[in-house]
Enzyme design. Structure first.
Site, short mmCIF file in Angstrom:
data_model
loop_
_atom_site.label_atom_id
_atom_site.label_comp_id
_atom_site.label_asym_id
_atom_site.label_seq_id
_atom_site.Cartn_x
_atom_site.Cartn_y
_atom_site.Cartn_z
N GLY A 84 0.84 -1.21 0.00
CA GLY A 84 0.00 0.00 0.00
C GLY A 84 0.86 1.24 0.00
O GLY A 84 0.51 2.26 0.60
N SER A 142 0.47 5.62 -1.94
CA SER A 142 -0.21 6.84 -1.49
C SER A 142 -0.38 6.81 0.02
O SER A 142 -0.09 5.80 0.68
CB SER A 142 -1.59 6.97 -2.17
OG SER A 142 -2.44 5.91 -1.77
N GLY A 143 -0.85 7.92 0.56
CA GLY A 143 -1.22 7.99 1.97
C GLY A 143 -0.08 7.72 2.93
O GLY A 143 1.06 8.14 2.73
N LYS A 170 0.20 4.53 -10.29
CA LYS A 170 0.37 5.22 -9.01
C LYS A 170 1.74 4.91 -8.40
O LYS A 170 2.35 5.77 -7.76
CB LYS A 170 -0.74 4.82 -8.04
CG LYS A 170 -2.10 5.42 -8.39
CD LYS A 170 -3.13 5.08 -7.33
CE LYS A 170 -4.48 5.73 -7.66
NZ LYS A 170 -5.50 5.39 -6.63
N SER A 189 -2.85 -1.03 11.59
CA SER A 189 -4.24 -1.26 11.98
C SER A 189 -4.97 0.09 11.92
O SER A 189 -4.83 0.83 10.95
CB SER A 189 -4.32 -1.89 13.37
OG SER A 189 -5.65 -2.19 13.71
N TYR A 242 -15.12 -3.14 8.57
CA TYR A 242 -13.76 -2.59 8.66
C TYR A 242 -13.15 -2.87 10.03
O TYR A 242 -12.00 -3.32 10.12
CB TYR A 242 -13.81 -1.08 8.39
CG TYR A 242 -12.47 -0.40 8.43
CD1 TYR A 242 -11.53 -0.60 7.42
CD2 TYR A 242 -12.13 0.46 9.48
CE1 TYR A 242 -10.31 0.03 7.44
CE2 TYR A 242 -10.89 1.09 9.51
CZ TYR A 242 -9.99 0.88 8.49
OH TYR A 242 -8.76 1.50 8.53
N LYS A 288 -9.74 -5.03 11.05
CA LYS A 288 -8.62 -4.43 11.77
C LYS A 288 -8.43 -5.03 13.16
O LYS A 288 -7.30 -5.14 13.65
CB LYS A 288 -8.83 -2.91 11.86
CG LYS A 288 -8.72 -2.19 10.51
CD LYS A 288 -7.34 -2.34 9.91
CE LYS A 288 -7.14 -1.51 8.67
NZ LYS A 288 -5.77 -1.60 8.11
#
Length: 319
Positions: A38, A41-42, A67, A166, A180, A184
């Site tokens: 992941g 981004s972010g 990306k 998390s 979600y 997590k």
């Protein structure tokens, strides 16, 4: 007569902990291979920037090659470092395994991928539920399982790290986060059991609990949140991705098991410490000394949330 022993009991426990506690560990980043899922981004991209600037060899994995190319270019411009990129879906174990084998031995793994579609369970399709579980939880199993053989067989026997991203929604359930939160919360069980399995190989597991974070994903998620979710989530603030990344990287380097990212997260960490590992004597003391206060604060928040839920439903009935 009983009061004196009861008062001393926490301090006796802390003395015992001080004698048998795990030794402090330092996990270096410079000249080591940091692999981030992941990472396009972010928080993942912010982590990549910071790790690269500290001299790490960085590899990024994400689904979108375009990306990833943009992320690679942004890191090159900011730090002059070239990173390796791998396009793969974490739901596909064999694609992940190939990417990791191509990347080479990994010293620090950051399992950061995540998807979030907020909705009440009654209204949410099971395909969306499965999507979140598959990416957030099963994807983490896939990545870790692919990395472990290479990490265990490394020639350098220095300390290494497996970090899982998390969420504070992995510490407390919130309206509209049913699927979600389940995905997590599952990471905690994975992390606690995994740490026992890999500690003999000098591999240290870190579990990071960021709050709402200003990322492209959070911006999109905020547009489709149920109204009541927005009302309840308004009681906590958001953080910038680079601030979360710094907290995460500092926690990884110190081998911390639980890494909260703000004051609210620290309170949640104390309130939900349970049987999680703890290296810091100071934090162990705070957990023992303040767990009662944190539980009281948590009850206040719960009462406030349930009051808001009741009021919201009452207004809906009036319309």
């Amino acid at each position: 007569m009983l009061l004196f022993p009861l008062v001393l009991f926490p301090f006796l426990l802390l003395l015992l902990y001080f004698i048998v506690r795990p030794r402090p560990v330092n996990i270096p980043i410079k000249n080591r291979h940091v692999f981030i899922t992941g990472g396009s981004s972010g928080i993942g991209l912010a982590l990549a920037h910071q790790a690269a600037s500290q001299g790490a060899r960085v590899s990024l994995l994400a689904r979108s090659l375009s990306k990833l190319e943009e992320a690679k270019q942004s890191i090159r411009l900011s730090s002059g470092v070239d990173v390796s990129i791998f396009a793969a879906d974490v739901r596909d174990y064999y694609a992940v395994q190939k990417a990791i084998n191509d990347a080479g031995p990994i010293d620090v793994l950051v399992v950061n991928q995540g998807v979030f579609v907020p909705q009440e369970l009654e209204k949410q399709g099971l395909e969306e539920v499965k999507f979140m579980i598959d990416v957030n939880l099963m994807g983490s199993f896939n990545v870790i399982k692919a990395v472990l053989p290479l990490m265990k067989e490394r020639k350098d026997r220095g300390p290494t790290s497996i970090a899982l991203m998390s969420s504070q929604a992995g510490q407390v359930g919130v309206y509209g986060y049913t699927a979600y939160s389940a995905s997590k919360f599952g990471l905690r069980g994975l992390a606690e059991a995994l740490q026992q399995e890999v500690i003999a190989d000098n591999i240290h597991v870190t579990l990071i609990f960021p709050p709402d974070t200003d990322t492209p994903g959070f911006e999109q998620e905020s547009k489709v949140r149920p109204e009541l979710t927005t009302i309840l989530a308004g009681s906590s603030g958001s953080m910038k991705a680079d601030k979360v990344a710094k907290k995460a990287l500092d926690g990884i380097k110190s081998g911390s098991f639980i890494v909260p990212c703000n004051f609210e997260g620290q309170m949640l960490a104390i309130a939900t410490a349970g049987l999680s590992p703890q290296r810091s004597f100071l934090m162990a003391f705070f957990e023992v000394a303040f767990i009662g206060i944190c539980r009281l604060v948590a009850l206040f928040f719960q009462w406030n949330w349930y009051g808001s839920i009741e009021q919201w439903h009452a207004k809906k009935k009036e319309k």
